[in-house]
Design an enzyme around this catalytic site. Sequence first.
Site, PDB file in Angstrom:
ATOM      1  N   ARG A  55      49.291 -31.823 -65.304  1.00 27.38           N
ATOM      2  CA  ARG A  55      50.561 -31.111 -65.476  1.00 27.38           C
ATOM      3  C   ARG A  55      50.655 -29.848 -66.380  1.00 27.38           C
ATOM      4  NH1 ARG A  55      54.350 -34.193 -68.202  1.00 27.38           N
ATOM      5  NH2 ARG A  55      53.379 -36.084 -67.135  1.00 27.38           N
ATOM      6  N   TYR A 108      71.473 -13.221 -57.813  1.00 29.58           N
ATOM      7  CA  TYR A 108      70.947 -14.082 -56.381  1.00 29.58           C
ATOM      8  C   TYR A 108      71.929 -15.148 -56.351  1.00 29.58           C
ATOM      9  CZ  TYR A 108      67.307 -16.804 -54.097  1.00 29.58           C
ATOM     10  OH  TYR A 108      66.443 -17.509 -53.065  1.00 29.58           O
ATOM     11  N   ASP A 180      66.022 -11.408 -64.165  1.00 24.28           N
ATOM     12  CA  ASP A 180      65.248 -11.723 -62.971  1.00 24.28           C
ATOM     13  C   ASP A 180      64.762 -10.311 -62.509  1.00 24.28           C
ATOM     14  OD1 ASP A 180      64.885 -11.980 -60.155  1.00 24.28           O
ATOM     15  OD2 ASP A 180      65.953 -13.369 -60.011  1.00 24.28           O
ATOM     16  N   LYS A 205      57.496 -13.665 -53.727  1.00 20.54           N
ATOM     17  CA  LYS A 205      57.851 -12.516 -53.138  1.00 20.54           C
ATOM     18  C   LYS A 205      56.628 -11.356 -53.059  1.00 20.54           C
ATOM     19  CE  LYS A 205      61.853 -14.248 -52.321  1.00 20.54           C
ATOM     20  NZ  LYS A 205      63.176 -13.809 -53.381  1.00 20.54           N
TER      21      LYS A 205
END
Length: 392
Positions: A55, A108, A180, A205
């Site tokens: 993790r 967003y 962002d 993206k």
Amino acid sequence: MKKDTKIIASGRKPEWTRGAVNPAVVRASTVVFDSVSDMKKATAQRHNKTLFYGRRGTTTAFAFQDAMNELEGGVGCALYPSGTAAISGALLSFLQAGDHLLMVDSVYEPTRDLCDGLLSRYGIETTYYDPMIGEGIKALIQPNTKIIYLESPGSITMEVQDVPGICRVAKAHGVMTMLDNTWASPVNLQPFALGIDVSIQAATKYVVGHSDVMLGTATTTAEYWDQLRENSYLLGQCTSPDDLYLALRGLRTLGVRMRQHQSNAMQVAQWLESRSDVDHIRHPAFASCPGHEFFERDYLGANGLFSFVLKQGNAEGIKAMLDGMQHFKIGFSWGGFESLILGHTPEHVAHLRSATSWQAHGPLIRLHIGLEDPEDLIADLDAGLARLAQCN
Ligand SMILES: *Cc1c(COP(=O)(O)O)cnc(C)c1O
């Protein structure tokens, strides 16, 4: 180092690549130790790119984290299974009940839904602000304001924010800033040089660049790294080494891809601008885009994503246009090699805003311009706009 050289060199430490060009895909939940004392040593170093438990990441993750830090100019990079997880993970790492959050109005949509839903239930109050507010943000800061959140350019409507102006006000008031930064990718804006504290990327993206992996990052400074890393760890956020390998592979061609996306998109946008049925172009490199001057001042380049507003058109016309497209596909997300198209009625755009009002009369079309030949894309749009006009 120049941008293109950095894209190639970043994250390729010999410890991660072990003599190969690329790091190995190291899959692990359990890491085994030679002795109790080795386990103790790893435990003490577990924050510090040491194999400890799956993790916390393996060398594939460490290579990708190094690459993102080197490109964005941060000190630490937390990894998440999507851009949306990076946004919620970063916000939840720093906010607590009673805090106030200043959120850009052109954000967003899922980020807005997070604020209005989960964060509100946890006692965190959000005030939305005009993306063009700049240093005027000062008037909205309250004694309990913890974070100013920016997204530049804004989703769908593409307003470019005065990032350093807002950061100056935030710093003077002891308020943290998050950006962002997905549109710029890790290479077209240097968030920390402009004063941002946490830079968020939907690596889904342009970093991944091939529409086949969901991935998010939140990169930060020495001041905030411990808190971001440990809280994200407690939220259980981890990412697959296979996905990280694909992200690293995508990253290496980011420079050339971005330039080609940018040049194709400029060609399409210039053609659109010359049409009499187009009201205006919402592309940061165009003077008609709010905040164009900040794009010119702060950004090192553009990409394939922009919008344009038509003088008129209805929902039926948008449907006729989109349904008949040959090269542009209808779909969410962007940043891959393929062209995408979305259409919004003015009512729909207006419904995504609360601090500002959307004034356009005609539909807004958002395009992601891929790596196809722009002449084919232009012909596709020309036929599509004719179908749309027939419904007027
Ligand atoms: C797509 C996107 C996200 C979310 O990324 P996912 O990986 O799809 O969760 C966040 N911010 C912006 C600006 C985006 O375009």
